[in-house]
Design a protein around this motif. Structure first.
Motif, PDB file in Angstrom:
ATOM      1  N   ASP A  88      -1.253  -1.697 -11.130  1.00 12.95           N
ATOM      2  CA  ASP A  88      -0.072  -2.432 -10.673  1.00 12.95           C
ATOM      3  C   ASP A  88       0.076  -2.386  -9.153  1.00 12.95           C
ATOM      4  OD1 ASP A  88       0.490   0.259 -10.516  1.00 12.95           O
ATOM      5  OD2 ASP A  88       2.516   0.118 -11.361  1.00 12.95           O
ATOM      6  N   TRP A  89      -1.075  -2.285  -8.468  1.00  8.85           N
ATOM      7  CA  TRP A  89      -1.053  -2.335  -6.999  1.00  8.85           C
ATOM      8  C   TRP A  89      -0.495  -3.684  -6.564  1.00  8.85           C
ATOM      9  CZ3 TRP A  89      -1.509   0.752  -2.906  1.00  8.85           C
ATOM     10  CH2 TRP A  89      -1.777   0.186  -1.652  1.00  8.85           C
ATOM     11  N   GLU A  99       4.026   4.085   6.099  1.00 11.61           N
ATOM     12  CA  GLU A  99       2.656   4.536   5.822  1.00 11.61           C
ATOM     13  C   GLU A  99       1.633   3.425   6.085  1.00 11.61           C
ATOM     14  OE1 GLU A  99       1.663   7.512   5.192  1.00 11.61           O
ATOM     15  OE2 GLU A  99       3.521   8.560   4.675  1.00 11.61           O
ATOM     16  N   CYS A 100       1.753   2.773   7.240  1.00 13.19           N
ATOM     17  CA  CYS A 100       0.796   1.720   7.564  1.00 13.19           C
ATOM     18  C   CYS A 100      -0.226   2.150   8.607  1.00 13.19           C
ATOM     19  CB  CYS A 100       1.510   0.444   7.999  1.00 13.19           C
ATOM     20  SG  CYS A 100       2.625   0.627   9.408  1.00 13.19           S
ATOM     21  N   GLY A 132       4.820  -4.051   4.366  1.00 12.10           N
ATOM     22  CA  GLY A 132       4.948  -3.658   2.967  1.00 12.10           C
ATOM     23  C   GLY A 132       5.658  -2.333   2.805  1.00 12.10           C
ATOM     24  N   THR A 133       5.316  -1.626   1.746  1.00 11.77           N
ATOM     25  CA  THR A 133       5.977  -0.363   1.435  1.00 11.77           C
ATOM     26  C   THR A 133       4.951   0.710   1.077  1.00 11.77           C
ATOM     27  OG1 THR A 133       6.236  -1.073  -0.868  1.00 11.77           O
ATOM     28  CG2 THR A 133       8.092  -1.449   0.611  1.00 11.77           C
ATOM     29  N   ALA A 134       5.370   1.959   1.208  1.00 15.91           N
ATOM     30  CA  ALA A 134       4.494   3.088   0.890  1.00 15.91           C
ATOM     31  C   ALA A 134       4.269   3.176  -0.613  1.00 15.91           C
ATOM     32  CB  ALA A 134       5.109   4.387   1.408  1.00 15.91           C
ATOM     33  N   ILE A 140      -1.389   8.306   0.445  1.00 14.42           N
ATOM     34  CA  ILE A 140      -0.304   7.341   0.316  1.00 14.42           C
ATOM     35  C   ILE A 140      -0.789   6.048   0.952  1.00 14.42           C
ATOM     36  CG2 ILE A 140       2.089   6.749   0.863  1.00 14.42           C
ATOM     37  CD1 ILE A 140       2.747   9.689   1.017  1.00 14.42           C
ATOM     38  N   GLY A 141      -0.829   4.984   0.182  1.00 18.73           N
ATOM     39  CA  GLY A 141      -1.262   3.694   0.688  1.00 18.73           C
ATOM     40  C   GLY A 141      -0.080   2.840   1.116  1.00 18.73           C
ATOM     41  N   HIS A 142      -0.378   1.573   1.429  1.00 17.41           N
ATOM     42  CA  HIS A 142       0.635   0.624   1.912  1.00 17.41           C
ATOM     43  C   HIS A 142       0.429  -0.673   1.150  1.00 17.41           C
ATOM     44  CE1 HIS A 142       3.422  -0.996   5.002  1.00 17.41           C
ATOM     45  NE2 HIS A 142       2.717  -2.117   4.874  1.00 17.41           N
ATOM     46  N   GLU A 143       1.323  -0.976   0.207  1.00 16.14           N
ATOM     47  CA  GLU A 143       1.147  -2.145  -0.645  1.00 16.14           C
ATOM     48  C   GLU A 143       2.126  -3.255  -0.273  1.00 16.14           C
ATOM     49  OE1 GLU A 143       1.887  -1.166  -4.722  1.00 16.14           O
ATOM     50  OE2 GLU A 143       3.987  -0.647  -4.380  1.00 16.14           O
ATOM     51  N   GLY A 144       1.910  -4.429  -0.856  1.00 14.93           N
ATOM     52  CA  GLY A 144       2.819  -5.542  -0.609  1.00 14.93           C
ATOM     53  C   GLY A 144       2.405  -6.345   0.604  1.00 14.93           C
TER      54      GLY A 144
END
Length: 331
Positions: free
Chosen positions: A292-293, A68-69, A228-230, A218-222
């Motif tokens: 907790d993003w 999901e990037c 990162g991850t979805a 759906i975002g992309h964190e990390g």
């Protein structure tokens, strides 16, 4: 751009990419401006032809669609449908980090949508020099295809970013810098993240999108922008002021804006509003807030050394070669 003293950011809680839910969510999100028709009606027309409307998604890479990037095809579809229903003539354009816009669109599932809706995909290749009055950078090398559009609709993805903390609406417009000129800007800025941030802000000012619609369902964190991850967020947002949109999204993600070079640069250049100066329409941003993003494990320098630029250029060329062998020929 809207007046930074009182911009409006519209937010909606949208849980899935179901097309019916997306269409309803988009309609509600655009209500403050009279819908897509209201957005297009506010653009002066010099002829009887339909307005040429650039949809600028995030087409960073075709290698990790499951992470999901990139902007989801469903978002592009419903926005294109809304533009066409309002009398505009939509087309898609971008300059991905590796490969072509058409190649990334094929890998991310966007190409079938473009074929079905007869949406042209334009590669940002040509360069035109542009800079706002009194800008830090006298010459910004920007895509003539983007600058030549009658309307620009910015379609960013909510993501963390290993160099800039987060990448949102303003950073997505960096895709309007054609080809490997993006790597040149990384070299030019050196390790000065504020200078790089000012270039991004002034690029956004020069492109001046009439509308930004963010894909935060759906975002992309990390370790973004692609490593990162979805992360589901259930958020659709819009603004005619891209800086206001970014500021509100930082609040939703509970990100300290002082850690975001684009925020610092926008404040210094006088275009970044504070939360108390922004009107929120639709869903209250506090209802969408996440505490907790996940940001990148560590921030890395902004500069690209010559070896990295050479490796990046080689990868880009190899990706284009691979695409040429695998992509179906355009009719």
């Amino acid at each position: 751009m809207s007046d930074v003293s009182s911009p409006t950011v519209s937010l909606q809680s949208v849980a899935t990419y179901d097309l019916n839910e997306l269409r309803a969510g988009l309609d509600h999100t655009l209500e403050p401006w009279g819908g897509m028709a209201g957005i297009l009606a506010g653009v002066p027309q010099s002829s009887d032809r339909p307005l040429r409307v650039l949809l600028k998604p995030n087409l960073l890479t075709g290698s990790r669609p499951q992470h999901e990037c990139t902007t989801r095809p469903e978002i592009v579809r419903v926005v294109a449908e809304a533009v066409r229903a309002a009398g505009g003539k939509p087309f898609i354009g971008d300059s991905p980090a590796f490969g072509s816009a058409r190649g990334v669109a094929a890998q991310n599932g966007l190409l079938p949508v473009c074929d079905e809706l007869n949406l042209p995909i334009v590669e940002f290749c040509g360069q035109r020099y542009s800079a706002p009055e009194g800008a830090t950078f006298a010459h910004l090398r920007l895509s003539k295809e983007a600058l030549g559009a009658d309307v620009v609709i910015n379609l960013p993805k909510v993501k963390s970013h290993a160099q800039l903390t987060v990448t949102l609406g303003v950073k997505n417009l960096f895709g309007c810098v054609p080809g490997k000129m993006k790597a040149w800007w990384h070299m030019e800025a050196g390790k000065d993240k504020l200078r790089f941030g000012k270039m991004l802000v002034e690029t956004a000012i020069a492109i001046a999108p009439q509308l930004s619609i963010v894909d935060g369902i759906i975002g992309h964190e990390g370790n973004g922008p692609s490593g990162g991850t979805a992360r589901p967020l259930g958020l659709l947002g819009a603004a005619t002021d891209v800086f206001a949109l970014d500021r509100v999204l930082m609040a939703v993600l509970d990100v300290d804006p002082e850690t975001v070079p684009i925020y610092l640069a926008g404040c210094e250049l006088g275009v970044m509003p504070e939360m108390e100066d922004i009107a929120i329409a639709g869903t209250d941003w506090r209802e969408l807030r996440v505490d907790d993003w996940r940001l990148p494990d560590r921030l890395i320098p902004i500069d690209f050394g010559a070896p990295r630029v050479l490796r990046s250029t080689l990868k880009h060329v190899l990706t284009l070669w691979s695409e040429a062998r695998s992509l179906p020929r355009k009719a």
